[in-house]
Design an enzyme around this catalytic site. Sequence first.
Site, PDB file in Angstrom:
ATOM      1  N   ASP A  30      48.014  37.816  42.500  1.00 42.24           N
ATOM      2  CA  ASP A  30      47.726  37.413  43.872  1.00 42.24           C
ATOM      3  C   ASP A  30      48.963  36.717  44.451  1.00 42.24           C
ATOM      4  O   ASP A  30      49.593  35.884  43.801  1.00 42.24           O
ATOM      5  CB  ASP A  30      46.516  36.461  43.910  1.00 42.24           C
ATOM      6  CG  ASP A  30      45.935  36.323  45.311  1.00 42.24           C
ATOM      7  OD1 ASP A  30      44.809  36.775  45.537  1.00 42.24           O
ATOM      8  OD2 ASP A  30      46.640  35.765  46.197  1.00 42.24           O
ATOM      9  N   ASN A  87      34.543  38.843  46.647  1.00 44.94           N
ATOM     10  CA  ASN A  87      34.020  38.371  47.925  1.00 44.94           C
ATOM     11  C   ASN A  87      33.591  39.558  48.769  1.00 44.94           C
ATOM     12  O   ASN A  87      34.241  40.605  48.749  1.00 44.94           O
ATOM     13  CB  ASN A  87      35.102  37.564  48.649  1.00 44.94           C
ATOM     14  CG  ASN A  87      35.476  36.295  47.892  1.00 44.94           C
ATOM     15  OD1 ASN A  87      34.625  35.622  47.352  1.00 44.94           O
ATOM     16  ND2 ASN A  87      36.768  35.982  47.842  1.00 44.94           N
ATOM     17  N   HIS A  98      39.184  46.072  50.786  1.00 50.97           N
ATOM     18  CA  HIS A  98      39.327  47.034  49.680  1.00 50.97           C
ATOM     19  C   HIS A  98      38.823  46.298  48.446  1.00 50.97           C
ATOM     20  O   HIS A  98      39.326  45.201  48.138  1.00 50.97           O
ATOM     21  CB  HIS A  98      40.799  47.439  49.552  1.00 50.97           C
ATOM     22  CG  HIS A  98      41.105  48.452  48.482  1.00 50.97           C
ATOM     23  ND1 HIS A  98      41.784  49.638  48.747  1.00 50.97           N
ATOM     24  CD2 HIS A  98      40.856  48.462  47.147  1.00 50.97           C
ATOM     25  CE1 HIS A  98      41.931  50.327  47.627  1.00 50.97           C
ATOM     26  NE2 HIS A  98      41.378  49.626  46.631  1.00 50.97           N
ATOM     27  N   HIS A 100      38.088  44.312  45.386  1.00 50.55           N
ATOM     28  CA  HIS A 100      38.969  43.654  44.418  1.00 50.55           C
ATOM     29  C   HIS A 100      38.207  42.552  43.713  1.00 50.55           C
ATOM     30  O   HIS A 100      37.334  41.914  44.291  1.00 50.55           O
ATOM     31  CB  HIS A 100      40.236  43.092  45.080  1.00 50.55           C
ATOM     32  CG  HIS A 100      39.974  42.219  46.273  1.00 50.55           C
ATOM     33  ND1 HIS A 100      39.651  42.728  47.508  1.00 50.55           N
ATOM     34  CD2 HIS A 100      39.978  40.861  46.409  1.00 50.55           C
ATOM     35  CE1 HIS A 100      39.477  41.723  48.356  1.00 50.55           C
ATOM     36  NE2 HIS A 100      39.658  40.582  47.708  1.00 50.55           N
ATOM     37  N   HIS A 102      38.867  39.051  41.716  1.00 50.42           N
ATOM     38  CA  HIS A 102      39.810  37.995  41.367  1.00 50.42           C
ATOM     39  C   HIS A 102      39.531  37.595  39.911  1.00 50.42           C
ATOM     40  O   HIS A 102      38.372  37.360  39.546  1.00 50.42           O
ATOM     41  CB  HIS A 102      39.582  36.744  42.220  1.00 50.42           C
ATOM     42  CG  HIS A 102      39.765  36.944  43.704  1.00 50.42           C
ATOM     43  ND1 HIS A 102      40.878  36.496  44.379  1.00 50.42           N
ATOM     44  CD2 HIS A 102      38.967  37.527  44.638  1.00 50.42           C
ATOM     45  CE1 HIS A 102      40.749  36.786  45.676  1.00 50.42           C
ATOM     46  NE2 HIS A 102      39.598  37.412  45.860  1.00 50.42           N
TER      47      HIS A 102
HETATM   48  P1  AMP Z   1      39.750  38.049  49.504  1.00 50.89           P
HETATM   49  O1  AMP Z   1      39.915  36.876  50.406  1.00 50.89           O
HETATM   50  O2  AMP Z   1      38.676  37.908  48.475  1.00 50.89           O
HETATM   51  O3  AMP Z   1      39.612  39.335  50.301  1.00 50.89           O
HETATM   52  O4  AMP Z   1      41.071  38.147  48.667  1.00 50.89           O
HETATM   53  C1  AMP Z   1      42.237  38.754  49.120  1.00 50.89           C
HETATM   54  C2  AMP Z   1      43.361  38.205  48.288  1.00 50.89           C
HETATM   55  O5  AMP Z   1      44.485  39.040  48.480  1.00 50.89           O
HETATM   56  C3  AMP Z   1      43.798  36.789  48.677  1.00 50.89           C
HETATM   57  O6  AMP Z   1      43.634  35.929  47.553  1.00 50.89           O
HETATM   58  C4  AMP Z   1      45.256  36.954  49.068  1.00 50.89           C
HETATM   59  O7  AMP Z   1      46.061  35.882  48.638  1.00 50.89           O
HETATM   60  C5  AMP Z   1      45.633  38.250  48.374  1.00 50.89           C
HETATM   61  N1  AMP Z   1      46.714  38.993  48.967  1.00 50.89           N
HETATM   62  C6  AMP Z   1      46.906  39.254  50.293  1.00 50.89           C
HETATM   63  N2  AMP Z   1      48.022  40.002  50.461  1.00 50.89           N
HETATM   64  C7  AMP Z   1      48.520  40.229  49.213  1.00 50.89           C
HETATM   65  C8  AMP Z   1      49.669  40.928  48.717  1.00 50.89           C
HETATM   66  N3  AMP Z   1      50.505  41.571  49.537  1.00 50.89           N
HETATM   67  N4  AMP Z   1      49.885  40.950  47.392  1.00 50.89           N
HETATM   68  C9  AMP Z   1      49.047  40.289  46.550  1.00 50.89           C
HETATM   69  N5  AMP Z   1      47.952  39.616  46.961  1.00 50.89           N
HETATM   70  C10 AMP Z   1      47.694  39.586  48.267  1.00 50.89           C
END
Ligand code: AMP
Length: 114
Positions: A30, A87, A98, A100, A102
């Site tokens: 992340d 989430n 998309h 994911h 964590h």
């Molecule tokens: P969510 O809020 O559950 O949708 O998580 C999205 C996550 O993606 C967040 O923790 C961001 O810090 C992470 N994120 C956003 N852009 C990037 C990126 N380019 N590379 C890696 N992580 C990212």
Amino acid sequence: MKDCLFCKIANKEIESDIVFESDKVMVFKDVSPVAPVHLLVIPKKHISSIMEIDKMDGPEIEGMMKTIVSMASDLGLEKDGFRIVTNIGDNGGQSVGHLHFHILGKRKFVWPPG
Ligand code: AMP
């Protein structure tokens, strides 16, 4: 999917810190970690959230789940415990549309979450 950040990461149009990759799954760090270990596990195929899990077949789901477990195991997270989070939507705090997961570890997490 066009304009999806994590599709672009999966296609390597956008650079990321890749930890593991197979033909169907990618794991990367992340970009804004909230714990000493903060990885994101995604299917390479576009699925907007776990609510669209029917778009994945059984072996794809199994592969994704086993990737999460093997990552956590390889990082030695099981002994002290860790957290897996996905989430969904606004109230869930989803900021990237998309699917994911964590993987958060190496610190203590509170419950209930904020
Ligand atoms: P969510 O809020 O559950 O949708 O998580 C999205 C996550 O993606 C967040 O923790 C961001 O810090 C992470 N994120 C956003 N852009 C990037 C990126 N380019 N590379 C890696 N992580 C990212």
